[in-house]
Design a protein around this motif. Structure first.
Motif, PDB file in Angstrom:
ATOM      1  N   VAL A  76       0.829  -1.199   0.000  1.00 60.14           N
ATOM      2  CA  VAL A  76       0.000   0.000   0.000  1.00 60.14           C
ATOM      3  C   VAL A  76       0.866   1.253   0.000  1.00 60.14           C
ATOM      4  O   VAL A  76       1.868   1.327   0.719  1.00 60.14           O
ATOM      5  CB  VAL A  76      -0.963   0.015   1.215  1.00 60.14           C
ATOM      6  N   VAL A  98      -1.991  -1.150  -3.510  1.00 59.15           N
ATOM      7  CA  VAL A  98      -3.139  -0.257  -3.364  1.00 59.15           C
ATOM      8  C   VAL A  98      -2.635   1.163  -3.120  1.00 59.15           C
ATOM      9  O   VAL A  98      -1.707   1.374  -2.331  1.00 59.15           O
ATOM     10  CB  VAL A  98      -4.035  -0.703  -2.191  1.00 59.15           C
ATOM     11  N   THR A 100      -3.886   4.988  -1.852  1.00 56.09           N
ATOM     12  CA  THR A 100      -4.952   5.751  -1.202  1.00 56.09           C
ATOM     13  C   THR A 100      -4.502   7.206  -1.081  1.00 56.09           C
ATOM     14  O   THR A 100      -3.323   7.521  -1.237  1.00 56.09           O
ATOM     15  CB  THR A 100      -5.274   5.205   0.208  1.00 56.09           C
ATOM     16  N   ASP A 306      -6.026   4.055   6.456  1.00 58.54           N
ATOM     17  CA  ASP A 306      -6.083   3.310   5.200  1.00 58.54           C
ATOM     18  C   ASP A 306      -4.901   2.367   5.046  1.00 58.54           C
ATOM     19  O   ASP A 306      -5.041   1.244   4.541  1.00 58.54           O
ATOM     20  CB  ASP A 306      -6.161   4.278   4.013  1.00 58.54           C
ATOM     21  N   VAL A 310      -5.342  -1.844   4.713  1.00 63.30           N
ATOM     22  CA  VAL A 310      -4.805  -2.725   3.668  1.00 63.30           C
ATOM     23  C   VAL A 310      -3.917  -3.802   4.278  1.00 63.30           C
ATOM     24  O   VAL A 310      -4.041  -4.994   3.961  1.00 63.30           O
ATOM     25  CB  VAL A 310      -4.034  -1.904   2.622  1.00 63.30           C
ATOM     26  N   GLU A 315     -10.776  -3.283   3.727  1.00 59.63           N
ATOM     27  CA  GLU A 315     -10.880  -2.354   2.616  1.00 59.63           C
ATOM     28  C   GLU A 315     -10.559  -0.938   3.087  1.00 59.63           C
ATOM     29  O   GLU A 315     -11.113  -0.475   4.092  1.00 59.63           O
ATOM     30  CB  GLU A 315     -12.286  -2.374   2.014  1.00 59.63           C
ATOM     31  N   PRO A 316      -9.682  -0.225   2.395  1.00 60.86           N
ATOM     32  CA  PRO A 316      -9.428   1.173   2.760  1.00 60.86           C
ATOM     33  C   PRO A 316     -10.616   2.044   2.390  1.00 60.86           C
ATOM     34  O   PRO A 316     -11.369   1.724   1.471  1.00 60.86           O
ATOM     35  CB  PRO A 316      -8.197   1.522   1.921  1.00 60.86           C
ATOM     36  N   HIS A 318     -10.382   5.202   1.264  1.00 62.82           N
ATOM     37  CA  HIS A 318     -10.099   6.190   0.234  1.00 62.82           C
ATOM     38  C   HIS A 318      -9.137   5.647  -0.825  1.00 62.82           C
ATOM     39  O   HIS A 318      -8.055   6.213  -1.054  1.00 62.82           O
ATOM     40  CB  HIS A 318      -9.517   7.457   0.877  1.00 62.82           C
ATOM     41  N   PRO A 319      -9.518   4.561  -1.504  1.00 68.70           N
ATOM     42  CA  PRO A 319      -8.650   4.029  -2.560  1.00 68.70           C
ATOM     43  C   PRO A 319      -8.670   4.933  -3.791  1.00 68.70           C
ATOM     44  O   PRO A 319      -9.671   5.602  -4.064  1.00 68.70           O
ATOM     45  CB  PRO A 319      -9.265   2.661  -2.852  1.00 68.70           C
TER      46      PRO A 319
END
Length: 322
Positions: A76, A98, A100, A306, A310, A315-316, A318-319
């Motif tokens: 992330v 990922v 964010t 966030d 991850v 689930e974050p 603010h992806p």
């Protein structure tokens, strides 16, 4: 990957944990090892750090495919701030990383700084202070904001908060944003315009658009029928700095106030806007518009939450989509 008990988090934001909350201590207490590096994201400096990193709270520097290739364990990148134009989101997605960001966390802080820069440039506050300290009490005639037309380029969170804060001064306000529909309620408060309209009709233009393209160039500046005050608390690449410097000298731009320059974090030559002969009409702050206690805490809280989501299998909130 490092052990689950002590996942490693790289922090390259200079102000992370610098508000009222020590987020690094919170991460440590939750079983994470925090390592820090500079916001420039220099590859040579990060070469020894990235291979063992599971999460990255990234500052304003670039996050490229080359950075990601050095970090096989990375899962992330939590961008500490809203802008993701310097993050290769597609390259991250291709590697299963990922991305964010922290939308809205610093919007109020940036809007307030925008108005502060606008007023300081309008009244020549920094130049006046320098003159008094040199024993010169001579003055000059300024303008009142209420008598001017202000153009706002970009009607996202920050642009709208700037409009709200300008309300007390009661200038005429034009707003340009091709992504905002014509029936948006913001146009009950301001006049809809295009970017070119702002050049032709405004005394002040403040920039709040995403980066990636230059708006204020020779053609834009040449369309104006009056000297313009420019404020930029968004992205350096929205303006052609050479063109603005030339326009300051010719009188097409009568002041420029910004929180960013193209040379930020790159160690390159000085911006043409920092030339000594422009000092009285150019104000630059070191990318500190978001640096309030409230803004710093908001960004830190969202980025940390966030990142942990991850790394802990959630689930974050603010992806960022590629």
């Amino acid at each position: 990957m490092t052990s689950a008990a002590r996942r490693r988090v790289l922090v390259t934001s200079r102000s992370f944990g610098g508000g009222g909350t020590d987020f690094a201590a919170e991460l440590d207490a939750a079983g994470y090892e925090v390592v820090r590096s500079s916001p420039a994201h220099d590859l040579a400096e990060l070469e020894a750090l990235l291979p063992g990193v599971d999460g990255w709270i990234a500052g304003t520097g670039p996050v490229t495919a080359a950075h990601l290739d050095l970090a096989p364990a990375l899962r992330v990148v939590a961008r500490y701030g809203v802008g993701i134009d310097k993050v290769d989101v597609a390259a991250a997605a291709a590697r299963g990383v990922v991305v964010t960001n922290t939308p809205g966390a610093n919007s109020s802080a940036v809007a307030e700084h925008t108005v502060a820069l606008l007023l300081a440039a309008l009244r020549g506050v920094p130049a006046a202070d320098r003159r008094v300290r040199a024993g010169d009490w001579s003055g000059w005639q300024a303008r009142e904001l209420s008598a001017l037309t202000v153009g706002v380029l970009g009607l996202g969170r920050i642009g709208r908060l700037v409009i709200e804060r300008l309300g007390g001064f009661r200038p005429r306000v034009l707003g340009a944003d091709p992504w905002v529909p014509t029936d948006d309620p913001i146009f009950d408060e301001i006049e809809r315009a295009s970017a070119d309209d702002l050049a032709r009709s405004c005394d002040v233009v403040t920039l709040h658009a995403p980066g990636g393209q230059t708006v204020v160039d020779d053609a834009w500046l040449g369309a104006s029928d009056r000297p313009v005050l420019l404020v930029n608390t968004a992205r350096a690449d929205l303006i052609d700095e050479d063109a603005v410097a030339a326009a300051l000298r010719s009188g097409r731009v009568w002041a420029y106030a910004a929180d960013t320059l193209a040379t930020e974090n790159h160690g390159e030559g000085a911006s043409p806007l920092l030339a000594p002969d422009l000092a009285d009409r150019v104000i630059v702050t070191p990318h500190l518009a978001a640096q309030t206690r409230e803004g710093v805490d908001g960004m830190g809280r969202m980025a940390t939450a966030d990142l942990r989501a991850v790394l802990e299998g959630r689930e974050p909130r603010h992806p960022v989509a590629p």
